[in-house]
Design a protein around this motif. Structure first.
Motif, mmCIF file in Angstrom:
data_model
loop_
_atom_site.group_PDB
_atom_site.id
_atom_site.type_symbol
_atom_site.label_atom_id
_atom_site.label_comp_id
_atom_site.label_asym_id
_atom_site.label_seq_id
_atom_site.Cartn_x
_atom_site.Cartn_y
_atom_site.Cartn_z
ATOM 1 N N CYS A 2 -10.936 -12.935 51.629
ATOM 2 C CA CYS A 2 -9.601 -12.745 51.047
ATOM 3 C C CYS A 2 -9.604 -13.014 49.548
ATOM 4 C CB CYS A 2 -8.573 -13.626 51.743
ATOM 5 S SG CYS A 2 -8.794 -15.391 51.506
ATOM 6 N N ILE A 3 -10.592 -13.783 49.093
ATOM 7 C CA ILE A 3 -10.684 -14.120 47.674
ATOM 8 C C ILE A 3 -11.859 -13.365 47.058
ATOM 9 C CG2 ILE A 3 -11.134 -15.973 46.004
ATOM 10 C CD1 ILE A 3 -8.368 -16.192 47.295
ATOM 11 N N THR A 4 -11.580 -12.700 45.969
ATOM 12 C CA THR A 4 -12.595 -11.986 45.198
ATOM 13 C C THR A 4 -13.020 -12.886 44.049
ATOM 14 O OG1 THR A 4 -11.571 -9.892 45.800
ATOM 15 C CG2 THR A 4 -12.964 -9.894 43.831
ATOM 16 N N SER A 5 -14.320 -12.977 43.815
ATOM 17 C CA SER A 5 -14.837 -13.886 42.787
ATOM 18 C C SER A 5 -15.654 -13.113 41.774
ATOM 19 C CB SER A 5 -15.707 -14.951 43.464
ATOM 20 O OG SER A 5 -16.527 -15.598 42.518
ATOM 21 N N CYS A 6 -15.276 -13.229 40.485
ATOM 22 C CA CYS A 6 -16.032 -12.521 39.444
ATOM 23 C C CYS A 6 -17.414 -13.131 39.259
ATOM 24 C CB CYS A 6 -15.262 -12.527 38.124
ATOM 25 S SG CYS A 6 -15.434 -14.054 37.177
ATOM 26 N N GLY A 7 -17.561 -14.415 39.628
ATOM 27 C CA GLY A 7 -18.868 -15.061 39.564
ATOM 28 C C GLY A 7 -19.246 -15.611 38.207
ATOM 29 N N SER A 8 -18.488 -15.287 37.158
ATOM 30 C CA SER A 8 -18.919 -15.798 35.858
ATOM 31 C C SER A 8 -17.842 -16.542 35.069
ATOM 32 C CB SER A 8 -19.526 -14.675 35.008
ATOM 33 O OG SER A 8 -18.620 -13.612 34.880
ATOM 34 N N CYS A 9 -16.581 -16.509 35.475
ATOM 35 C CA CYS A 9 -15.566 -17.262 34.719
ATOM 36 C C CYS A 9 -15.735 -18.759 35.020
ATOM 37 C CB CYS A 9 -14.149 -16.806 35.073
ATOM 38 S SG CYS A 9 -13.529 -17.409 36.661
ATOM 39 N N ARG A 10 -15.084 -19.593 34.224
ATOM 40 C CA ARG A 10 -15.284 -21.032 34.397
ATOM 41 C C ARG A 10 -14.894 -21.498 35.793
ATOM 42 N NH1 ARG A 10 -11.031 -25.209 31.932
ATOM 43 N NH2 ARG A 10 -11.842 -26.394 33.676
ATOM 44 N N PHE A 11 -13.816 -20.929 36.353
ATOM 45 C CA PHE A 11 -13.387 -21.385 37.670
ATOM 46 C C PHE A 11 -14.367 -20.943 38.757
ATOM 47 C CE2 PHE A 11 -9.185 -21.608 35.448
ATOM 48 C CZ PHE A 11 -8.986 -22.965 35.623
ATOM 49 N N CYS A 12 -14.846 -19.705 38.674
ATOM 50 C CA CYS A 12 -15.836 -19.265 39.664
ATOM 51 C C CYS A 12 -17.098 -20.117 39.585
ATOM 52 C CB CYS A 12 -16.178 -17.789 39.468
ATOM 53 S SG CYS A 12 -14.892 -16.698 40.115
ATOM 54 N N ARG A 13 -17.496 -20.486 38.368
ATOM 55 C CA ARG A 13 -18.717 -21.281 38.240
ATOM 56 C C ARG A 13 -18.526 -22.697 38.778
ATOM 57 N NH1 ARG A 13 -22.977 -20.298 33.884
ATOM 58 N NH2 ARG A 13 -24.152 -19.737 35.750
#
Lengths: 313, 313, 313, 313
Positions: free
Chosen positions: C52-63
């Motif tokens: 349900c959650i898409t993650s860009c993988g590189s923003c501070r929150f994803c990291r």
């Protein structure tokens, strides 16, 4: 860019997976000249820090923040498995997750110290060792990595940092970087000094920043019951672990390669002018003189070199 | 009351600070017959658990929950530095902080398992090893302490518990206590089994419950990069620590004596009928037959004894 | 794929940023038909879970593992800001960090429960609430999310889970999912029940799984001094926070959207057969009958629907 | 000894459980004149700090380090439920666990700041708020407690501390105590200042040190997604919690009375000369002039009083 103690190990042949002709170097600040098709956030012209650790961003370890353990093609690869940063141009894989913008108002040299040395002392020494305010912290070895551990420990306000080294010049540097007490084992017994500060118990946190069995065993002996022992040193042989004493002593021993997950923390501290990273830089050379730079760095005992910066013309 | 493997070590002479004539035993459930002047919360007639660890309640370690490290006159003293519980009467110092009411609806035998064995496996193995849901946990040694570690690990819902032992009867017990996979190193390589469950990486948590250099070194080898190694075993000699492999592997190694700070947790789990502690008890004897009880316990390989309970008439 | 209570909120108009004609749905299991140029790890033909959650993988929150807070183009976008999964085909951005391989030996339906519901109850309820072994956990609301919180809490072995709901059928489901005690506020006072289990203190952890001010205020009142209150419910209006009582009570209140950072944990638990996720599925329809499916799900009070699965022919 | 803002609240009648004739005061440094029969570690003639929190040492909360929640006869009782420290002599119950030796080389005045104010700002503000290096920390209210929170936050090396208050003199003090940025809401919008420092996100940690609904609601609004909100203020009425915005924002809100579990930390920092606690003391009076002392402290706006020390002749 700069030279790391690891580069000297490579030149001696200690890191056999580095093949002949490999360009060394895993620390740099530079300008982006070109980006690959998969890169989303880094643009041509950006001024960026190139971290010693490359992160694929999608393997299980990268998603847990353990970029040093990356199993997706990253980890420590620059100047090791692929060509590194001691060159005019370098290709950095996974640029979105392996480079960081140089903060506004922060110099290149200060930023460069975040490529490897500051995160290494902090993550592998201070965070693994779980330094907390009021602690007595013993740091064995006061070379660049030991000084980084002292710098990082200061961020958590220990009551005393005890630096231990055989070289008077390094102990002097340790004082300037924030050690409260310095000990030369040639003159004093480190354990006695640490005990005198801790009611006989030992250090809350003991950090190894040398990389020899003797240094590791000394470090272990300095920790109090319930204390933490953080190994940063690169080791080439086994050590003896005195389990017959340690089994009942509630110690925690950690090892590790840096993840550079603390890079954003350091960039924020530098941008807020809370940290003097520039004092690590003792020498500067143009890139063309890099043989001389290696020589000065290799003879750190004589030259008092900490970090030697190579600058592109 | 019951007998601990440590009592056998004492009889062999491995614990020299135990003097001749000392009454052994550090685990009991009993009724309070008399209380000292400083005791506030324990009353004559109370049914209480006597913990293996005595806590002064006011030294720095007791205030941090590290009762096992008590420097105020407690720690492991019963059946060690003062007379212990294998007797009709026992004096328990610091009763307010060293005894616990037997919960309503819980049997004495179940409560007795909380005196030492369950907290030891849980605190020194599972909590120190930081077991979390979904983990693969390897337990080296499936004697009473290894089975306690398995019981404690189950509380955190690992995906697989792998029990490793040379005795078929212990491996069978491990299965009954909740191991998902059992390995006899005489037949299979433990590392290969663990790797097959973890995509080649190794165990998230590896727990040593034997107390020999070989078992410790096996345990260390089973942990994945970034994994935790928790030593519970009582060691009499040093082990070799392969820092030349471990320095880059991000492992955490812990040692420790139990604090019994988890006693309230276990008493709540027993009161809520969430744990079957009774299955540790394989044999029962009247207190008068305690030589026979020691004999059965000492020959655990033949008798399959786990915990042997001694009951006052 | 499946329907979420949030989809019903959207249809009522509660989520105004969803525009007309948007394909709903943010939970699916399917087969990869095509991959974009930047995708490295997902291949055509792979059977994958769409989170349900898409993650860009590189923003501070994803990291940091906070994918729900992604500021790089991810977060909750499927069936919200872009077309979702209730369709024959769906485009999933950032596929490398937003899809997960279906584990060998695990059914599609079980895997589908990991798309949203299981991580939501676990991360936002159980992990935020810091459930630990022996705790008394109160869960207010026993719909699918409350049942997920109960399922997640079980992984940490509380001594008692108390489920509170006004519907008898939901309380019955709560029992089957692992609640030890059920309370209908129409008949009993929840606070009195919780106090009777805790010596008058209150719950160690209180979880809100409804989304109304009244439910939130009830949840807050159930927590003991030093306890944790975890809000999962989606709220449309403010609540009153009784700081005049709470300021001295040492409580911790958390809120949050799921990150789905626990997806690997659940996939490991399912692969190890440690969790029965299938029991959430009460109804199944072919994709063509999805109006009927919505109807059954919307009338959950009558139909006892928990999760309704839509299957492509 | 000294006067606390709470003493003023008592005099106004805000704390109704304080009965007529009660001696106020819950902070002192003094010499032990007599000890009770159950006291083991404190001796006549010892120079000790009397903590604002009394700890029985054996109840469940004391054993967990939550002395403020003591259910064994302690907690905040001095100058509240029993006679307090603003007197020539005071009886301190549970002396072994409620007093601390004044460290060698540390002044009485510095030690006195550890009785309440420093641990309160640190535990309830900084530790509950989980300040870490590099954070942006907003502190609402720059009275003695807000300044203590600033002092405590400095121990964890934030990148910026933003102090918010309506009084220019308090903002000036905040600067001297380590705030990097000061904001008077009469002139600037605090949220805009905080956003300008954080790329629009908000503060990592927001600390309430006032005790009004408006201050609490401002504090909540300053926290970033994923941020921590720590309430220290004493509240007399409810606040509005905007769950309709917060449910998706991943915030953590904490409340609490001090435990004084950080007392050893502060005594170690003072002994190591790592903290200047003396600067809190702005006025000193002999004990006989304590009406004047109260007057100066009550008119802090005019007198710029922070802490007013009363000295026995």
């Amino acid at each position: 860019m700069t030279i790391c103690g690891t580069d000297l190990h490579i030149l001696k042949g200690d890191v056999p997976e580095v093949t002949d002709g490999r360009v060394l170097g895993h620390e740099a600040v530079g300008t982006v000249e070109e980006v690959g098709a998969g890169v989303k956030n880094v643009k041509v012209g950006d001024r960026v820090l190139v971290s010693c650790i490359t992160s694929c961003g999608s393997c299980r370890f990268c998603r847990e923040g353990h970029y040093g353990l990356c199993v997706g093609g990253g980890g420590w690869i620059l100047g090791h498995l692929i060509d590194g940063t001691q060159a005019e141009y370098v290709r950095v894989p996974f640029a979105d997750t392996s480079t960081y913008p140089v903060p506004v108002g922060v110099s290149d040299e200060e930023t460069l110290m975040v490529a490897d040395i500051l995160p290494t002392g902090y993550e592998v020494g201070v965070l693994n060792g779980r330094v907390t305010p009021g602690d007595v912290v013993a740091v064995v070895g006061a070379g660049p990595i030991g000084l980084s551990a002292i710098t990082g420990a200061r961020l958590y306000s220990p009551s005393h940092i005890v630096a231990i080294d055989l070289a008077a010049s390094r102990l002097e540097a340790a004082k300037q970087f924030g050690a409260d007490v310095i000990v030369n084992p040639a003159n004093e017994k480190p354990l006695e000094v640490v005990q005198s500060l801790t009611g006989g118990l030992g250090a809350d946190v003991a950090i190894e920043a040398v990389g020899t069995p003797a240094a590791f065993e000394l470090t272990v002996s300095l920790a109090r019951p319930g204390g933490h022992i953080a190994n940063i040193g690169v080791h080439g042989e086994p050590a003896t672990l005195h389990l017959e004493e340690l089994w009942i002593k509630d110690v925690t021993i950690t090892t590790g390669l840096v993840d550079t997950s603390s890079t954003p923390t350091f960039l924020k501290l530098l941008a807020g002018h809370q940290l003097d990273a520039g004092r690590f830089v003792t020498h500067r050379f143009p890139l063309d003189d890099f043989e001389q730079a290696y020589d000065v760095f290799a003879r750190a005992g004589e030259t008092s070199a900490l970090k030697v910066v190579l600058q592109r013309a």
